[in-house]
Design a protein around this motif. Sequence first.
Motif, PDB file in Angstrom:
ATOM      1  N   ALA A 105      85.239-133.179 -34.530  1.00 54.90           N
ATOM      2  CA  ALA A 105      85.259-132.093 -33.542  1.00 54.90           C
ATOM      3  C   ALA A 105      85.431-132.639 -32.128  1.00 54.90           C
ATOM      4  O   ALA A 105      86.074-132.006 -31.278  1.00 54.90           O
ATOM      5  N   VAL A 106      84.870-133.812 -31.887  1.00 56.83           N
ATOM      6  CA  VAL A 106      84.954-134.417 -30.550  1.00 56.83           C
ATOM      7  C   VAL A 106      86.373-134.927 -30.310  1.00 56.83           C
ATOM      8  O   VAL A 106      86.986-134.677 -29.265  1.00 56.83           O
ATOM      9  N   LEU A 107      86.908-135.625 -31.312  1.00 57.78           N
ATOM     10  CA  LEU A 107      88.272-136.145 -31.184  1.00 57.78           C
ATOM     11  C   LEU A 107      89.281-134.998 -31.055  1.00 57.78           C
ATOM     12  O   LEU A 107      90.197-135.043 -30.230  1.00 57.78           O
ATOM     13  N   ALA A 108      89.088-133.946 -31.842  1.00 59.62           N
ATOM     14  CA  ALA A 108      90.034-132.817 -31.818  1.00 59.62           C
ATOM     15  C   ALA A 108      90.081-132.202 -30.427  1.00 59.62           C
ATOM     16  O   ALA A 108      91.150-131.860 -29.911  1.00 59.62           O
ATOM     17  N   ARG A 109      88.933-132.072 -29.770  1.00 52.64           N
ATOM     18  CA  ARG A 109      88.922-131.467 -28.443  1.00 52.64           C
ATOM     19  C   ARG A 109      89.628-132.375 -27.423  1.00 52.64           C
ATOM     20  O   ARG A 109      90.374-131.899 -26.574  1.00 52.64           O
ATOM     21  N   ARG A 110      89.396-133.669 -27.522  1.00 50.71           N
ATOM     22  CA  ARG A 110      90.049-134.587 -26.564  1.00 50.71           C
ATOM     23  C   ARG A 110      91.565-134.537 -26.703  1.00 50.71           C
ATOM     24  O   ARG A 110      92.304-134.493 -25.721  1.00 50.71           O
ATOM     25  N   PHE A 111      92.054-134.544 -27.955  1.00 53.39           N
ATOM     26  CA  PHE A 111      93.508-134.504 -28.141  1.00 53.39           C
ATOM     27  C   PHE A 111      94.084-133.152 -27.722  1.00 53.39           C
ATOM     28  O   PHE A 111      95.186-133.093 -27.171  1.00 53.39           O
ATOM     29  N   SER A 112      93.368-132.061 -27.974  1.00 55.19           N
ATOM     30  CA  SER A 112      93.873-130.750 -27.528  1.00 55.19           C
ATOM     31  C   SER A 112      93.983-130.713 -26.011  1.00 55.19           C
ATOM     32  O   SER A 112      94.957-130.186 -25.455  1.00 55.19           O
ATOM     33  N   THR A 113      92.969-131.247 -25.331  1.00 54.37           N
ATOM     34  CA  THR A 113      92.997-131.276 -23.862  1.00 54.37           C
ATOM     35  C   THR A 113      94.240-132.013 -23.380  1.00 54.37           C
ATOM     36  O   THR A 113      94.964-131.557 -22.494  1.00 54.37           O
ATOM     37  N   GLY A 173     100.459-137.745 -29.084  1.00 55.61           N
ATOM     38  CA  GLY A 173     100.466-138.112 -30.502  1.00 55.61           C
ATOM     39  C   GLY A 173      99.214-138.915 -30.789  1.00 55.61           C
ATOM     40  O   GLY A 173      98.613-139.511 -29.891  1.00 55.61           O
ATOM     41  N   TRP A 174      98.826-138.929 -32.037  1.00 55.21           N
ATOM     42  CA  TRP A 174      97.658-139.688 -32.475  1.00 55.21           C
ATOM     43  C   TRP A 174      98.130-140.755 -33.451  1.00 55.21           C
ATOM     44  O   TRP A 174      98.721-140.412 -34.486  1.00 55.21           O
ATOM     45  N   ASN A 175      97.889-142.021 -33.140  1.00 57.67           N
ATOM     46  CA  ASN A 175      98.121-143.093 -34.104  1.00 57.67           C
ATOM     47  C   ASN A 175      96.826-143.242 -34.896  1.00 57.67           C
ATOM     48  O   ASN A 175      95.839-143.767 -34.391  1.00 57.67           O
ATOM     49  N   ILE A 176      96.852-142.757 -36.121  1.00 55.60           N
ATOM     50  CA  ILE A 176      95.623-142.679 -36.925  1.00 55.60           C
ATOM     51  C   ILE A 176      95.305-144.058 -37.486  1.00 55.60           C
ATOM     52  O   ILE A 176      95.997-144.556 -38.371  1.00 55.60           O
ATOM     53  N   ALA A 177      94.280-144.680 -36.936  1.00 56.94           N
ATOM     54  CA  ALA A 177      93.810-145.937 -37.527  1.00 56.94           C
ATOM     55  C   ALA A 177      92.619-145.594 -38.418  1.00 56.94           C
ATOM     56  O   ALA A 177      91.899-144.618 -38.173  1.00 56.94           O
ATOM     57  N   THR A 178      92.407-146.396 -39.447  1.00 57.61           N
ATOM     58  CA  THR A 178      91.289-146.117 -40.351  1.00 57.61           C
ATOM     59  C   THR A 178      90.208-147.181 -40.226  1.00 57.61           C
ATOM     60  O   THR A 178      89.107-146.985 -40.714  1.00 57.61           O
ATOM     61  N   TRP A 200      92.368-127.551 -35.455  1.00 58.87           N
ATOM     62  CA  TRP A 200      93.598-127.374 -34.656  1.00 58.87           C
ATOM     63  C   TRP A 200      94.432-126.191 -35.138  1.00 58.87           C
ATOM     64  O   TRP A 200      94.992-125.449 -34.336  1.00 58.87           O
ATOM     65  N   GLU A 201      94.545-126.076 -36.460  1.00 59.24           N
ATOM     66  CA  GLU A 201      95.495-125.086 -36.992  1.00 59.24           C
ATOM     67  C   GLU A 201      94.845-123.750 -37.316  1.00 59.24           C
ATOM     68  O   GLU A 201      95.510-122.717 -37.289  1.00 59.24           O
ATOM     69  N   GLY A 202      93.544-123.795 -37.675  1.00 64.79           N
ATOM     70  CA  GLY A 202      92.952-122.588 -38.250  1.00 64.79           C
ATOM     71  C   GLY A 202      91.952-121.851 -37.383  1.00 64.79           C
ATOM     72  O   GLY A 202      91.672-120.677 -37.617  1.00 64.79           O
ATOM     73  N   SER A 203      91.374-122.535 -36.377  1.00 63.10           N
ATOM     74  CA  SER A 203      90.248-121.903 -35.703  1.00 63.10           C
ATOM     75  C   SER A 203      90.703-120.749 -34.801  1.00 63.10           C
ATOM     76  O   SER A 203      90.069-119.701 -34.772  1.00 63.10           O
ATOM     77  N   TRP A 204      91.773-120.956 -34.077  1.00 62.32           N
ATOM     78  CA  TRP A 204      92.273-119.903 -33.189  1.00 62.32           C
ATOM     79  C   TRP A 204      93.588-119.383 -33.773  1.00 62.32           C
ATOM     80  O   TRP A 204      94.569-120.123 -33.859  1.00 62.32           O
ATOM     81  N   GLU A 234      91.348-124.462 -26.225  1.00 62.68           N
ATOM     82  CA  GLU A 234      92.362-123.422 -26.452  1.00 62.68           C
ATOM     83  C   GLU A 234      93.558-124.033 -27.196  1.00 62.68           C
ATOM     84  O   GLU A 234      93.890-125.193 -26.976  1.00 62.68           O
ATOM     85  N   PRO A 235      94.207-123.250 -28.067  1.00 66.61           N
ATOM     86  CA  PRO A 235      95.348-123.815 -28.793  1.00 66.61           C
ATOM     87  C   PRO A 235      96.390-124.372 -27.821  1.00 66.61           C
ATOM     88  O   PRO A 235      96.690-123.768 -26.797  1.00 66.61           O
ATOM     89  N   SER A 236      96.924-125.526 -28.162  1.00 67.55           N
ATOM     90  CA  SER A 236      97.818-126.258 -27.259  1.00 67.55           C
ATOM     91  C   SER A 236      99.244-126.196 -27.825  1.00 67.55           C
ATOM     92  O   SER A 236      99.446-125.739 -28.951  1.00 67.55           O
ATOM     93  N   PRO A 237     100.226-126.692 -27.071  1.00 68.75           N
ATOM     94  CA  PRO A 237     101.619-126.513 -27.512  1.00 68.75           C
ATOM     95  C   PRO A 237     101.904-126.999 -28.934  1.00 68.75           C
ATOM     96  O   PRO A 237     102.599-126.328 -29.690  1.00 68.75           O
ATOM     97  N   GLN A 238     101.385-128.173 -29.290  1.00 68.37           N
ATOM     98  CA  GLN A 238     101.659-128.665 -30.648  1.00 68.37           C
ATOM     99  C   GLN A 238     100.529-128.325 -31.618  1.00 68.37           C
ATOM    100  O   GLN A 238     100.643-128.566 -32.804  1.00 68.37           O
ATOM    101  N   ARG A 239      99.402-127.873 -31.094  1.00 69.36           N
ATOM    102  CA  ARG A 239      98.142-127.770 -31.872  1.00 69.36           C
ATOM    103  C   ARG A 239      97.802-129.157 -32.433  1.00 69.36           C
ATOM    104  O   ARG A 239      97.243-129.960 -31.716  1.00 69.36           O
ATOM    105  N   THR A 240      98.134-129.439 -33.671  1.00 69.61           N
ATOM    106  CA  THR A 240      97.900-130.802 -34.175  1.00 69.61           C
ATOM    107  C   THR A 240      98.780-131.776 -33.380  1.00 69.61           C
ATOM    108  O   THR A 240      99.984-131.544 -33.262  1.00 69.61           O
ATOM    109  N   PRO A 241      98.195-132.845 -32.816  1.00 73.42           N
ATOM    110  CA  PRO A 241      99.044-133.820 -32.127  1.00 73.42           C
ATOM    111  C   PRO A 241     100.043-134.425 -33.105  1.00 73.42           C
ATOM    112  O   PRO A 241      99.790-134.446 -34.322  1.00 73.42           O
TER     113      PRO A 241
END
Length: 462
Positions: free
Chosen positions: A113-121, A131-136, A172-176, A215-222
């Motif tokens: 939830a924290v990461l999702a908000r930062r990327f939406s901002t 974009g998000w480079n997803i490291a594991t 990102w996709e479902g909440s709003w 708030e939903p952003s242009p790409q929603r999911t980065p």
Amino acid sequence: MTRQIRLTGFIAFSPVHLSPGLWAHPRSRDLDYKDLDHWVDLARLLERGRFDALIIADGIGIHDVYGGTADAAIRSGAQVPKHDPLMLVSALAHATTHLGFGVTASTSHELPAVLARRFSTLDHFTDGRIGWNIATGVSDSGARAFGREAVIGHDARYERADEFLDVTYKLWEGSWQDGAVLRDRASGLFADPGKVHRIRHRGAHFDLDTIHLAEPSPQRTPFLFQAGASPRGRAFAARHAEAVLVGGPTRASVASSVRDIRARRAALGRDPRDIAVFTLATLIVAPTREEARAKHDEYRRYSDPDGVLALLSGWTGIDLSRFDLDAPLRPGGQRDDAVLSVIDGFTRADPDRVWTLREVITHTGIGGRGPLLVGSPADVADEMEAWVAEADVDGFNLSYAFLPETFADVVDHLVPGLQRRGLYKRDYAPGSLRAKLTGSDRLKPSHPGAAFRDRARIAPAA
Ligand SMILES: Cc1cc2nc3c(=O)[nH]c(=O)nc-3n(C[C@H](O)[C@H](O)[C@H](O)COP(=O)(O)O)c2cc1C
């Protein structure tokens, strides 16, 4: 139409990314890494060169495997210090119009939830260029920063990552719902609560009951980059990634990775070509071949082998200080299996050659594990064409000897030649990073994240 080559610039928010020692070169600006102007200049340079994105590597932890300490990494500045890459993006977005940003963040140490908000901002501030480079992973040294003894196991990391992604898709996709935000001055209604939905998630790794705060952003999911190399990592990439970062020293080795990633995508019933593959490379380009070779020779004198060994030991988890630099790294030599895996990429790619650790250091010391292409603009363009044809890559994720010279040479000398060959765009396509790369601002309907637009998927009945 001729297949267009795409470029991304691959950096770290550190005095060193993949070329330890090169910061000492008199023309290097790497020591300015703390100054925003340095990065603003770089972002503008890459935009002038029509790069699709600046990818910023990251990882929590320091390279402390070599010699059992972090001394070599600290002495050479090998990815330490390393500052927070997300912090760079809003300033760089403000200074550019089209350049995308691929910021690395790990599913093993973030909270969804924290990461999702930062990327939406940042998706708002960049107007859809994040974009998000997803490291594991985190290293063991990184895990200790979180109070864990060692990093969580490899496949467990990917299980957590799969669940992490599902949670962030829900946010990102479902909440709003589309149309939830009204901003209606007349009625005083900002948003319609009937169209803003709680995410209820109970899983093996995460429990949430919340709405997405941004708030939903242009790409929603980065836009989603990923770089998994193991079979489990490639399965993850085939499911989630829209672009994959690969790396290997030869066209043959990269070709086999690309074939496997595209085949895994096809096995999911999805188009194997709708995943963009960028292969790591370092280009040393000058007006003539002789000048380029002279630059390369000059750069090599600054390479710091101890810093390179600190990086190689950190990546592999093997203390390379224990090994003779000049002994052959071949099955049947005095190496153990673990060490063979260090140079696995090299021996597989070039089975007739006997590598020594010293040669691996020389090869990886400028720009990392990708090829180093040195020559005139025509030489390097020919090589790049051969890579695209043989390895079936969509573009190159460019590393550097030092900033900004390596990228300035690419932009000033190579890009015009690629454009004349019809291999490289003269202008950006309009729109978000995803629109530039896939034609649409939003995740394609075939992407698993798109399924979470369905309300039944985000808040299952208790
Ligand atoms: C070009 C490239 C860039 C990578 N960048 C990062 C990074 O910035 N941070 C990180 O933790 N891992 C990074 N990795 C490592 C991968 O995320 C991945 O862990 C590695 O390729 C091993 O694959 P596996 O996780 O499937 O075993 C990168 C890998 C490659 C090939």
